[in-house]
Design a protein around this motif. Structure first.
Motif, mmCIF file in Angstrom:
data_model
loop_
_atom_site.group_PDB
_atom_site.id
_atom_site.type_symbol
_atom_site.label_atom_id
_atom_site.label_comp_id
_atom_site.label_asym_id
_atom_site.label_seq_id
_atom_site.Cartn_x
_atom_site.Cartn_y
_atom_site.Cartn_z
ATOM 1 N N VAL A 169 -4.800 -11.509 -1.694
ATOM 2 C CA VAL A 169 -5.650 -10.310 -1.782
ATOM 3 C C VAL A 169 -7.049 -10.637 -1.271
ATOM 4 O O VAL A 169 -7.627 -11.682 -1.600
ATOM 5 N N ARG A 195 -6.892 -9.987 5.436
ATOM 6 C CA ARG A 195 -6.307 -8.930 6.261
ATOM 7 C C ARG A 195 -5.580 -9.581 7.429
ATOM 8 O O ARG A 195 -6.145 -10.426 8.122
ATOM 9 N N GLU A 247 4.905 -2.670 0.402
ATOM 10 C CA GLU A 247 3.740 -2.178 -0.335
ATOM 11 C C GLU A 247 2.634 -3.229 -0.351
ATOM 12 O O GLU A 247 1.456 -2.915 -0.166
ATOM 13 N N TRP A 248 3.005 -4.487 -0.553
ATOM 14 C CA TRP A 248 2.009 -5.549 -0.506
ATOM 15 C C TRP A 248 1.407 -5.677 0.893
ATOM 16 O O TRP A 248 0.200 -5.885 1.056
ATOM 17 N N THR A 249 2.259 -5.545 1.895
ATOM 18 C CA THR A 249 1.787 -5.647 3.275
ATOM 19 C C THR A 249 0.709 -4.621 3.562
ATOM 20 O O THR A 249 -0.287 -4.911 4.243
ATOM 21 N N ARG A 254 -1.451 -3.568 1.598
ATOM 22 C CA ARG A 254 -2.697 -4.003 0.966
ATOM 23 C C ARG A 254 -3.364 -5.135 1.749
ATOM 24 O O ARG A 254 -4.526 -5.463 1.497
ATOM 25 N N LEU A 255 -2.600 -5.750 2.672
ATOM 26 C CA LEU A 255 -3.072 -6.960 3.343
ATOM 27 C C LEU A 255 -3.247 -6.777 4.848
ATOM 28 O O LEU A 255 -3.391 -7.759 5.583
ATOM 29 N N ARG A 308 -4.730 -3.894 8.185
ATOM 30 C CA ARG A 308 -5.800 -2.971 8.557
ATOM 31 C C ARG A 308 -5.247 -1.991 9.577
ATOM 32 O O ARG A 308 -4.200 -2.248 10.175
ATOM 33 N N ARG A 347 0.497 6.080 5.949
ATOM 34 C CA ARG A 347 -0.310 5.030 6.563
ATOM 35 C C ARG A 347 0.417 4.314 7.701
ATOM 36 O O ARG A 347 -0.167 3.451 8.367
ATOM 37 N N LEU A 387 -5.848 3.216 6.175
ATOM 38 C CA LEU A 387 -5.869 2.546 4.892
ATOM 39 C C LEU A 387 -5.580 3.560 3.797
ATOM 40 O O LEU A 387 -5.622 4.782 4.012
ATOM 41 N N ALA A 388 -5.300 3.062 2.603
ATOM 42 C CA ALA A 388 -5.014 3.955 1.477
ATOM 43 C C ALA A 388 -6.213 4.811 1.167
ATOM 44 O O ALA A 388 -7.365 4.393 1.287
#
Length: 221
Positions: free
Chosen positions: A126, A129, A147-149, A151-152, A154, A195, A220-221
């Motif tokens: 975390v 990027r 889902e983790w991807t 977050r990591l 751009r 996204r 991004l979210a």
């Protein structure tokens, strides 16, 4: 059409367009000698990953599922000077073989192999990027890895999800195969994810009938 023909075509494609590579060939031999499962990407698929990462201009790559680092080497070689690749491997034996293969390839300064279940090691990333992500691990967790991807990465990052067709098994909505169900779950997750912009391609070759998903992060979210 038969797998024998698909394999013959793959051999032709590799012979026509890929140069012999002792480092990669040694990695495959080391994997076999260590009794790792023979589920590495095919050489022409490895070159595809390499070219995609290069065309994207990726400076940071995340790989979920190292095995013996055959695809890792393909991807790491696509990085420019100063680039970095992080690869996650659940099996300590596989990670040991992978590290030796990476060292023989002269890429220890480029590649970090993190050992442990990916859902346990991903939180440690975390704040980072990644420009390119290759997901090729346990299929039941594919949607969680996606889902983790998100977050990591751009906007502009690319995601490749391997083994996305399962010999055509993905068309069976009633399948009780956990590999098929996990793969269908990642298709569902991508389909409802604003996204991402994505497509999928089915392939035939030395690895049989399968395919991959290619997605681009657009927001991004």
């Amino acid at each position: 059409m038969s797998k024998e023909l698909w394999m013959s075509v793959d051999r032709y494609l590799e012979g026509a367009l890929l140069r012999p590579d002792p480092v990669l060939e040694t990695a495959l031999r080391a994997n076999a000698e260590a009794s790792l499962p023979a589920i590495d990407v095919a050489p022409n698929q490895g070159k595809l990953l390499h070219l995609l990462a290069q065309m994207l201009g990726a400076r940071s790559i995340l790989e979920i599922g190292t095995l013996g680092a055959y695809s890792t080497i393909w991807l790491a070689r696509a990085l420019p000077a100063g680039g970095k690749l992080v690869t996650l491997e659940a099996n300590p034996k596989h990670a040991e073989v992978a590290r030796a293969n990476v060292a023989r390839a002269g890429l220890t300064h480029v590649v970090d192999v993190l050992v442990g279940a990916a859902l346990d090691t991903l939180p440690a990333l975390v704040g980072q990027r990644f420009d390119f992500v290759f997901i090729d691990a346990d299929k039941p967790n594919y949607a969680a890895y996606l889902e983790w991807t998100l977050r990591l990465t751009r906007p502009g990052s690319a995601i490749v999800v391997d083994n996305a067709v399962r010999q055509g098994g993905i068309v069976d909505a009633a399948s009780d195969d956990p590999l098929v169900r996990g793969t269908r779950a990642v298709f569902d997750a991508i389909a409802r994810e604003p996204r991402l912009d994505a497509t999928a391609i089915q392939t035939v070759g030395s690895k049989g009938h399968d395919g991959f998903i290619l997605a681009r992060v657009v927001a991004l979210a």
